[in-house]
Design a protein around this motif. Structure first.
Motif: not given
Length: 372
Positions: A15-22, A45-48, A357-364
């Motif tokens: 689920g998280v990989r599908a919404v990562r910022g990159y 939080k997903a800015a990088a 650790g930081p995941t590269g996203t933030n969807v609640m």
């Protein structure tokens, strides 16, 4: 760690990989942006990871400003030309004011013929701020700490934040002098409203003079769909998927427990519950509290495992995402930990803390319950 735990982690990460910022920004840029912007600005939080996608697409020579939470730019692979500023979340600090001042300086200093690409994700409200005249960091910190302790939802919190800010609620882009703004946002709010994400730091002012294109590129619904698809790929029956966790932690735990009727399969929830903190709270956040509250309700029920985690990889002021509990997690000291808002300490001692650790996203948040 048992097989059920492995399955829950695999489904959660899908689920998280599908919404990562990159990935979200790369896809949007491939289909929706016809020319390189003059500047890239990413805040949240997903800015990088969002900025990394843009700099990979347009190259390191496009000026790029990244404002994110402490340690959330580590390992992102940003080019050396990117300007990176880190600050505090969920309660802003002095670095938040420095980041906000730089953000406003960059946006209002762009050329009159320029195109801004603004990448926004959750956490922006705390990570960058420019206060109204006469207000101090102490005023801001007191407001944020008070709202967190009261358990206010994100809509109420953002309404209060906007009254103190010179960059929230469309005011940042009101300072932009150019003809075009493109905003890609990762939604961490119910309803996916651009005016609510980051307290509206990427929303357009009512009388904007520029062409504005704002869109949501990742959300909780997308994450839940991807989690369900992974569960089915693993041969599980997905019994339900709901975005209903917009309530007090205790009520959310009740809702989860009532759905667990003994049928084998996976249930998925999304949202962002709230909790009221006591004076001098211990270690933990809403996801750790929810995980421990669910553990109380499933104590002794064999074959049940529940994972609750913030999709950004952090829960409140902690570095853990949440908790992974089962029928044996609840025990002596658990009730006291819940009352003291010290669920993280209890879960850590029980081996039930969920750390990513930081995941590269933030969807609640994502909560998963598996009955075998």
């Amino acid at each position: 760690m048992g097989e059920a735990d492995d399955i829950l982690k695999a489904v959660w990460w899908a689920g998280v990989r599908a919404v990562r910022g990159y990935e979200a920004v790369s896809s949007a840029l491939d289909t929706d942006l016809d020319a390189a912007p003059d500047r890239i600005v990413a805040v949240g939080k997903a800015a990088a990871s969002m900025a990394k996608a843009a700099t990979d697409t347009y190259g390191p020579d496009v000026p790029c400003l990244v404002i994110t939470k402490y340690h959330h730019s580590e390992g992102a692979g940003l080019p050396e030309t990117a300007e990176v500023m880190e600050s505090a979340h969920p309660v802003p600090d002095e670095a938040s004011l420095l980041a906000g001042a730089r953000l406003l300086e960059v946006v209002e200093g762009m050329a009159a013929d320029s195109h801004l690409l603004l990448l926004v994700s959750g956490g922006a409200s705390s990570l960058a701020e420019v206060l109204e005249q006469g207000l101090t960091l102490g005023d801001l910190a007191k407001l944020n700490a008070g709202m967190l302790a009261q358990g206010l939802d994100i809509h109420a919190m953002n309404a209060r934040r906007k009254t103190l800010s010179r960059i929230k609620g469309g005011r940042l882009l009101d300072a932009f002098p150019g003809p075009r703004v493109t905003v890609f946002a990762i939604s961490d709010v119910e309803g996916d409203a651009m005016g609510v994400i980051g307290s509206g730091i990427g929303s357009a002012p009512e009388d904007h003079r520029f062409v504005y294109d704002g869109r949501i590129v990742a959300s909780n619904a997308i994450a839940r769909r991807a989690a369900a698809a992974e569960a089915e790929r693993l041969g599980l029956t997905v019994l339900s998927s709901e975005e209903t966790l917009y309530c007090d932690v205790a009520e959310a735990a009740d809702r989860i427990a009532k759905k667990l009727d003994g049928r084998p399969g996976l249930r998925i929830w999304g949202g962002e519950p709230v909790t009221v903190l006591p004076d001098n709270p211990g270690m933990g956040g809403r996801n750790q509290a929810l995980a421990l509250s669910v553990a109380e309700r499933i104590a002794g029920r064999a074959g049940l495992s529940v994972l609750v985690g913030g999709t950004d990889g952090s829960d409140g002021p902690t570095t853990a995402a949440g908790g992974l509990v089962d029928a044996s997690t609840w025990g002596p000291g658990a009730a006291e930990a819940l009352i003291a808002a010290d669920s993280g300490t209890y879960l850590a001692h029980s081996g039930a803390l969920f750390e990513t650790g930081p995941t590269g996203t933030n969807v609640m948040d994502l909560a998963l319950a598996l009955q075998t």
